[in-house]
Design a protein around this motif. Sequence first.
Motif, mmCIF file in Angstrom:
data_model
loop_
_atom_site.group_PDB
_atom_site.id
_atom_site.type_symbol
_atom_site.label_atom_id
_atom_site.label_comp_id
_atom_site.label_asym_id
_atom_site.label_seq_id
_atom_site.Cartn_x
_atom_site.Cartn_y
_atom_site.Cartn_z
ATOM 1 N N UNK A 114 0.810 -1.214 0.000
ATOM 2 C CA UNK A 114 0.000 0.000 0.000
ATOM 3 C C UNK A 114 0.844 1.266 0.000
ATOM 4 N N UNK A 115 2.131 1.119 -0.213
ATOM 5 C CA UNK A 115 3.003 2.282 -0.301
ATOM 6 C C UNK A 115 2.762 2.998 -1.622
ATOM 7 N N UNK A 116 2.431 4.263 -1.587
ATOM 8 C CA UNK A 116 2.172 5.034 -2.791
ATOM 9 C C UNK A 116 0.696 5.295 -2.976
ATOM 10 N N UNK A 117 0.379 6.430 -3.593
ATOM 11 C CA UNK A 117 -1.016 6.846 -3.722
ATOM 12 C C UNK A 117 -1.838 5.866 -4.550
ATOM 13 N N UNK A 118 -1.290 5.369 -5.662
ATOM 14 C CA UNK A 118 -2.056 4.471 -6.528
ATOM 15 C C UNK A 118 -2.443 3.202 -5.790
ATOM 16 N N UNK A 119 -1.516 2.644 -5.029
ATOM 17 C CA UNK A 119 -1.813 1.429 -4.262
ATOM 18 C C UNK A 119 -2.814 1.726 -3.153
ATOM 19 N N UNK A 120 -2.658 2.868 -2.496
ATOM 20 C CA UNK A 120 -3.591 3.206 -1.409
ATOM 21 C C UNK A 120 -5.020 3.318 -1.911
ATOM 22 N N UNK A 121 -5.173 3.732 -3.173
ATOM 23 C CA UNK A 121 -6.517 3.901 -3.717
ATOM 24 C C UNK A 121 -6.981 2.688 -4.525
ATOM 25 N N UNK A 122 -6.170 1.649 -4.613
ATOM 26 C CA UNK A 122 -6.601 0.419 -5.269
ATOM 27 C C UNK A 122 -6.623 0.475 -6.780
ATOM 28 N N UNK A 123 -5.762 1.336 -7.380
ATOM 29 C CA UNK A 123 -5.790 1.507 -8.840
ATOM 30 C C UNK A 123 -4.416 1.308 -9.461
ATOM 31 N N UNK A 124 -3.470 0.757 -8.710
ATOM 32 C CA UNK A 124 -2.091 0.662 -9.167
ATOM 33 C C UNK A 124 -1.913 -0.401 -10.252
ATOM 34 N N UNK A 125 -0.940 -0.153 -11.127
ATOM 35 C CA UNK A 125 -0.438 -1.153 -12.066
ATOM 36 C C UNK A 125 1.065 -1.271 -11.810
ATOM 37 N N UNK A 126 1.779 -2.009 -12.644
ATOM 38 C CA UNK A 126 3.220 -2.141 -12.424
ATOM 39 C C UNK A 126 3.991 -0.904 -12.870
ATOM 40 N N UNK B 189 -11.973 -3.250 -13.627
ATOM 41 C CA UNK B 189 -10.947 -4.174 -13.173
ATOM 42 C C UNK B 189 -10.109 -3.673 -12.024
ATOM 43 N N UNK B 190 -10.324 -2.438 -11.588
ATOM 44 C CA UNK B 190 -9.636 -1.926 -10.401
ATOM 45 C C UNK B 190 -10.145 -2.671 -9.175
ATOM 46 N N UNK B 191 -9.440 -2.526 -8.066
ATOM 47 C CA UNK B 191 -9.755 -3.315 -6.869
ATOM 48 C C UNK B 191 -11.216 -3.189 -6.464
ATOM 49 N N UNK B 192 -11.769 -1.985 -6.517
ATOM 50 C CA UNK B 192 -13.167 -1.805 -6.115
ATOM 51 C C UNK B 192 -13.999 -1.336 -7.300
ATOM 52 N N UNK B 193 -13.715 -1.946 -8.463
ATOM 53 C CA UNK B 193 -14.491 -1.649 -9.659
ATOM 54 C C UNK B 193 -15.680 -2.584 -9.763
ATOM 55 N N UNK B 194 -16.298 -2.620 -10.933
ATOM 56 C CA UNK B 194 -17.452 -3.484 -11.148
ATOM 57 C C UNK B 194 -18.748 -2.741 -10.947
ATOM 58 N N UNK B 195 -19.679 -2.941 -11.870
ATOM 59 C CA UNK B 195 -20.957 -2.256 -11.771
ATOM 60 C C UNK B 195 -20.841 -0.805 -12.206
ATOM 61 N N UNK B 196 -21.993 -0.160 -12.364
ATOM 62 C CA UNK B 196 -22.019 1.263 -12.715
ATOM 63 C C UNK B 196 -21.916 2.043 -11.417
ATOM 64 N N UNK B 197 -20.672 2.339 -11.027
ATOM 65 C CA UNK B 197 -20.453 2.954 -9.719
ATOM 66 C C UNK B 197 -19.661 4.241 -9.788
ATOM 67 N N UNK B 198 -18.796 4.367 -10.781
ATOM 68 C CA UNK B 198 -17.909 5.526 -10.814
ATOM 69 C C UNK B 198 -16.814 5.468 -9.768
ATOM 70 N N UNK B 199 -16.816 4.430 -8.925
ATOM 71 C CA UNK B 199 -15.857 4.347 -7.825
ATOM 72 C C UNK B 199 -14.429 4.262 -8.343
ATOM 73 N N UNK B 200 -14.186 3.426 -9.336
ATOM 74 C CA UNK B 200 -12.825 3.289 -9.855
ATOM 75 C C UNK B 200 -12.342 4.593 -10.488
ATOM 76 N N UNK B 201 -13.224 5.306 -11.173
ATOM 77 C CA UNK B 201 -12.843 6.587 -11.744
ATOM 78 C C UNK B 201 -12.525 7.611 -10.675
ATOM 79 N N UNK B 202 -13.348 7.644 -9.652
ATOM 80 C CA UNK B 202 -13.099 8.541 -8.524
ATOM 81 C C UNK B 202 -11.758 8.225 -7.880
#
Length: 524
Positions: free
Chosen positions: A480-492, A502-515
């Motif tokens: 979880x070190x780094x902003x991207x990891x803390x928000x669940x959107x990190x890649x390599x 496909x982000x950690x808390x994606x799925x459904x029409x939520x806008x959560x991953x975009x936020x």
Amino acid sequence: MPALTTYDAVIVGGGHNGLVAAAYLASAGRRVLVLERLGRTGGAAVSDRAFPGVAARVSRYAYLVSLLPQRIVTDLGLRLSLRKRLFSSYTPVERGGRPTGLLVGGGEARTREAFARLTGSEREYDAWQRFYAMTARVAARVFPTLTEPVPTRTELRATIDEPAAWDAMFERPLGETIEATFTDDLVRGVVLTDALIGTFASAHDPRLLQNRCFLYHVIGQGTGDWDVPVGGMGAVTDALAVTARAAGAEIRLGHEVTSLATDGTRAEVTFRTETGEGVVGTAWVLVNASPQALARLLGGPSPPPAEGSQFKVNMLLRRLPALRDPAADPREAFAGTFHIAEGYGQLETAYRQAAEGEPPRVPPSEVYCHSLTDPSILSPELAARGYQTLTLFGLHTPARLFAADNDATRGHLLRATLAALDEHLGEPLADCLAEDGEGRPCLEARTPLDLERDLRLPGGHIFHRDLEFPFVEPEDEAALDGAAARWGVATRHANVLLCGAGALRGGGVSGVAGHNAAMAVLDR
């Protein structure tokens, strides 16, 4: 050679998550470019005139809203209207040689009476109340965390602070909880359906795929309500596009991203249009596409293949069909979720048949009528004549079933699905179907392979990949070190983020991953 045009952020894909990210970043003063390969924004959350010559706009793919947080609506000032459904569900069944059913909604007294009529006692209703009071408590505590930095398993468990609820929803197969809580097969099945939307699993799958799906289906807005978007799903993404543009985001349609290169600090995004190719530079790339698509763009190894499991059918009717259950009003039964062949045993049988490579003989599915709650998707003339839309979502239809012959299997499954619906109708559905401008029934069906072709969903998976619980495991906490990891959107890559389902808390029409992707950029 002309200088490379540069942006603070380039967003790949103009689906709802990409538009949420664009709106947040542009509102924060960032220079943002959205590149969308199609000729419109929206991705899977669109409204279409699916039937030629007919003035009806159906939500062609995604069709209800639950997971879009009010926080996002408020932050972005979205002009969006959502309506509550007066009835939650109706499930027809034959008991004692006569047609009956379970209607949930219309007030506590009516629901209690419906349970008693079906089961002969109030025990199941009391169990239902206790069970959904528990899920509501979990929802109220979990849902707000989706738009915050990712909690650890330990932190989320402490937030829920209810050991029995944690055990039921996060630790053991959902089937065990359902069987310990309810005795009636039909009631058990109604509960289980929320665990199987787009997810191919049994009630006792040790991977807990069914638990993850169930969690996301009962936590929306902290209540679990599934609301009807006025104007259809396209109204949601249209509002997001308007907001993003008003904030200063540039949205280019018909621009297909073909590759991206990054050194972790700066990136170049290559795209093609009908007239040629282009390249833009950027500090950040936010990918509103699947992890598989991202791997192709980077030219690296692809994640494990995904497999969708749903069968979507859109229909337009001249009238709602009568029901065999004499106590059921079609306008109430179809206003919520109309469950077909979704008893607990039926769902398990369908799962076993599909797991063995055979389409379910009696396909489980659920139907709802958008136009009963929101007639604005119909022209005034059609609405006045009593026309209605029906949306059907089939379960336990994994992509593998369609691999040999998609067209033939689609046709076979459609016939079997409509036959299962007809079992509970007082008249054939075919007699109620409207016709399009060319005299064809207003009926379209989409398999996972169709969604892969049309929307580039890997394996037709509506969540891009199997859902995950919205936390990180203890062994992953160091990551979880780094902003991207803390928000669940990190890649390599440090400056390439996932902002899609496909982000950690994606799925459904939520806008959560975009936020969350936007927050990761702003967090830096």
